[in-house]
Design a protein around this motif. Structure first.
Motif, PDB file in Angstrom:
ATOM      1  N   UNK A   1      46.351   1.137  19.325  1.00 57.26           N
ATOM      2  CA  UNK A   1      45.938   2.013  18.196  1.00 57.26           C
ATOM      3  C   UNK A   1      45.286   1.209  17.078  1.00 57.26           C
ATOM      4  N   UNK A   2      45.962   0.105  16.631  1.00 58.83           N
ATOM      5  CA  UNK A   2      45.426  -0.587  15.450  1.00 58.83           C
ATOM      6  C   UNK A   2      44.047  -1.157  15.753  1.00 58.83           C
ATOM      7  N   UNK A   3      43.749  -1.458  17.047  1.00 57.54           N
ATOM      8  CA  UNK A   3      42.432  -2.040  17.372  1.00 57.54           C
ATOM      9  C   UNK A   3      41.385  -0.935  17.454  1.00 57.54           C
ATOM     10  N   UNK A   4      41.883   0.285  17.660  1.00 56.23           N
ATOM     11  CA  UNK A   4      40.966   1.358  18.062  1.00 56.23           C
ATOM     12  C   UNK A   4      39.936   1.685  16.982  1.00 56.23           C
ATOM     13  N   UNK A   5      40.297   1.449  15.702  1.00 54.37           N
ATOM     14  CA  UNK A   5      39.358   1.806  14.638  1.00 54.37           C
ATOM     15  C   UNK A   5      38.060   1.028  14.860  1.00 54.37           C
ATOM     16  N   UNK A   6      38.167  -0.118  15.588  1.00 53.10           N
ATOM     17  CA  UNK A   6      36.960  -0.948  15.759  1.00 53.10           C
ATOM     18  C   UNK A   6      36.123  -0.438  16.936  1.00 53.10           C
ATOM     19  N   UNK A   7      36.278   0.828  17.271  1.00 52.69           N
ATOM     20  CA  UNK A   7      35.428   1.293  18.374  1.00 52.69           C
ATOM     21  C   UNK A   7      36.279   1.586  19.599  1.00 52.69           C
ATOM     22  N   UNK A   8      35.698   2.225  20.518  1.00 51.93           N
ATOM     23  CA  UNK A   8      36.332   2.873  21.663  1.00 51.93           C
ATOM     24  C   UNK A   8      36.968   1.847  22.586  1.00 51.93           C
ATOM     25  N   UNK A   9      38.291   1.520  22.359  1.00 49.68           N
ATOM     26  CA  UNK A   9      38.937   0.578  23.289  1.00 49.68           C
ATOM     27  C   UNK A   9      38.313  -0.792  23.069  1.00 49.68           C
ATOM     28  N   UNK A  10      39.119  -1.792  23.223  1.00 48.77           N
ATOM     29  CA  UNK A  10      38.629  -3.137  22.869  1.00 48.77           C
ATOM     30  C   UNK A  10      38.607  -4.012  24.112  1.00 48.77           C
ATOM     31  N   UNK A  11      37.477  -4.584  24.415  1.00 49.15           N
ATOM     32  CA  UNK A  11      37.352  -5.515  25.546  1.00 49.15           C
ATOM     33  C   UNK A  11      38.262  -6.707  25.301  1.00 49.15           C
ATOM     34  N   UNK A  12      38.716  -7.290  26.354  1.00 57.12           N
ATOM     35  CA  UNK A  12      39.734  -8.340  26.239  1.00 57.12           C
ATOM     36  C   UNK A  12      39.205  -9.492  25.410  1.00 57.12           C
ATOM     37  N   UNK A  13      37.932  -9.814  25.566  1.00 56.43           N
ATOM     38  CA  UNK A  13      37.432 -11.014  24.883  1.00 56.43           C
ATOM     39  C   UNK A  13      37.457 -10.819  23.363  1.00 56.43           C
ATOM     40  N   UNK A  14      37.403  -9.567  22.908  1.00 53.82           N
ATOM     41  CA  UNK A  14      37.464  -9.384  21.441  1.00 53.82           C
ATOM     42  C   UNK A  14      38.907  -9.413  20.943  1.00 53.82           C
ATOM     43  N   UNK A  15      39.888  -9.526  21.912  1.00 55.18           N
ATOM     44  CA  UNK A  15      41.302  -9.484  21.478  1.00 55.18           C
ATOM     45  C   UNK A  15      41.661 -10.749  20.722  1.00 55.18           C
TER      46      UNK A  15
END
Lengths: 95, 95, 95, 95, 95, 95, 95, 95, 95, 95
Positions: F80-94
């Motif tokens: 959830x907290x990552x979601x504001x940055x767009x639709x699901x977060x690719x692993x490399x942006x984790x």
């Protein structure tokens, strides 16, 4: 005489009707609605092995409420009253 | 009268012996070695529902050659000859 | 008194409704929505074995939200408070 | 109050003993030997969710005759007598 | 604090959307699209056991892309950093 | 950062011990004993994909109480907290 | 003439030996080691249905390398060359 | 010569028709409607391995009544009459 | 370099088309229509783990003829030519 | 050239060793330890179909750490680089 036991999954809303229709198929002796994974069990007594295809494929499996069947054919019948005549009775010695 | 159908997987080398022993358990009417996924099918006619535990758990499942069993209990029997008396016959009306 | 436990898979969008409808079927004592592979478990106390067919096939399985059921019938009940009277209590000795 | 339903496969020769031992585990209300794929079903009423681990993992699963278990936890109980108070009753409102 | 792990099979063409919707359900901490037999795994942290029904049955299972779910509830959490405080930590001692 | 979820079936008498040992394997973040078909679920956070073999095959699966495992690898994390940055977060942006 | 097809799982280290022994059982026409879930398939042509029990239960299933078998019995044979004589040939019309 | 055995689940109302159509596919030697979990078994003799794709994928699996198939390819044939020439006969030595 | 093996069940009438479309998905090296329970196997070589989600979820699983997939990710590759360099080669040492 | 894909379940404590031994079997091109239900996947390229029995039954399945295998044989290979030459390439046209 050949005995077959057919496990049946039937449409949920037509179990009694399907069981009754099964009981009217030739050579079907008894039909039970049952507990467990299957809905109905049919017990067939066929005059000869050659009747199987007509009864099971030709009639039984074509009944409207039937969804899935699994036919088990008896290799040998072990009926208590027959047992006195020796260890399990081959089908050809059956009445 | 309560009907139960018991599917049995038996030790591969003791199928005839296990089937014969099954046929000697009280209230077991007929036993078949069969084709398919199961090895043996036993047909039980029990005077009352209360006999089930003793016959199935107490005797049948304790036979040496038995590996796995699955008991299906009949809700209702649909025998052709009974059918003339109306749509499927409740167990209590059975002979 | 006969106890039956019915495992139920229900339509994903109608689990609460189906559970509530199940709770209103005669002789159904308690109904739970549950974790795991099944969605609902119903606990039935039937006056006699002959009630099974009407309750399970006739009513329970005909509820709209039901997709699949598996009925398990109790051979014997082992309730702690009954246990002092000897090793597990046969159904006929039950209240 | 948390309800859990535990499906049990037991050693074929120790079903009654295992069922009786299950009935003596804390918070186990009733135990049934049953028809079908499983051998025994245990009904647990736990004061709180935190008791689960001790009762199921710590006691129940360590009984000698147990071979496999599958625990289903009740999300919500739908008991007929509770139903008049509105659509299914959340666990915290339970007695 | 109660932890639940929900295995999800989703519609093949809506896996990312379903995963994103899952991540917005209350108390859902993390959601993963995964390799293997299941499509998505959701990790839930619920304030109390009583929240389960509303979150899983009431919200999560009603999302459009969901086809099948299997909820596993944690009996006990064994987190490395907690472990120094003794052998596995009961849920009630959790922060 | 790579997330893996490992489903574990453990020896019935060693579930707590096995769960505790699992929690001490490198990169294992949390371990739960759970309801349902599996006994334990382990959540792994691995610095890189190349650590998988050593952690899962080399350590985790070699623990004494383990009977069967099934590893699911996260394609993508939807927190959830990552979601504001767009639709699901690719692993490399984790993080 | 009755045709039976027997699917066989054999001990991993004795597949060729078991297949060869199978080929020497009376009425076994051909035996194949095969790809897929099963290890061996045996094709039987039996003079009559009554030979089944002796051949399958009495001989085939007692071979040392056999672990599991599943017997399928032909209801009806549809051989291209027979087909000109009408839609599928009943077993009794077979040579 | 390559032997393939194809297990077939067919539409319940079109088993004889599907079996007859199967028997007319090139290189199909015999087709049986059978007892058990599958409905039909087809025995194929293909001149070479390269014919498989055309016959199975290109023709057999495209027949209207077919629902599911599972192809098993023979590694080696053990036919009694061939056996005198040594332990099981490699496919290339076959006629 | 990350290797993934994807098992595919495809629509019966579109296996060749689906296989050909699979072969055109980025990073898919080879695609086979196969015998057995699955219809197609795809072999993927991905530059990095992070490509998985886009290729499998984003492209491969969205192809029209696909019904079910199961992705297996390689922990470690054991290629004969690499083996001389020591016991199995970690992915990061791969070319 | 014939391609076979063999799914392998290996002894939990001997996965790397078994994978390395597999990689040394003739005609085995690559071996992967994998996530999911299976432990190892082996990719075989056989000069001809007749090599299958010797390689799979004679060598591969006899390796000590092997518990269960499932062989899938390629009907047809769809490699991107081959695809320009027309829709999927029959095995006989393969290099």
């Amino acid at each position: 005489m050949v005995t077959a036991i057919v496990l049946v999954q039937a449409e949920r809303l037509r179990i009694p009707e399907t069981a009754a229709e099964l009981a009217n198929v030739t050579h079907v002796k008894e039909v039970y609605s049952v507990t467990g994974e299957w809905d109905i069990v049919a017990l067939l007594r066929l005059p000869s092995y050659e009747d199987l295809d007509d009864v099971v494929t030709g009639q039984l499996r074509r009944l409207p409420g039937i969804m899935r069947t699994q036919t088990m054919l008896a290799f040998r019948t072990y009926a208590p009253e027959l047992l006195d005549q020796g260890f399990g009775v081959g089908l050809n010695e059956q009445g």
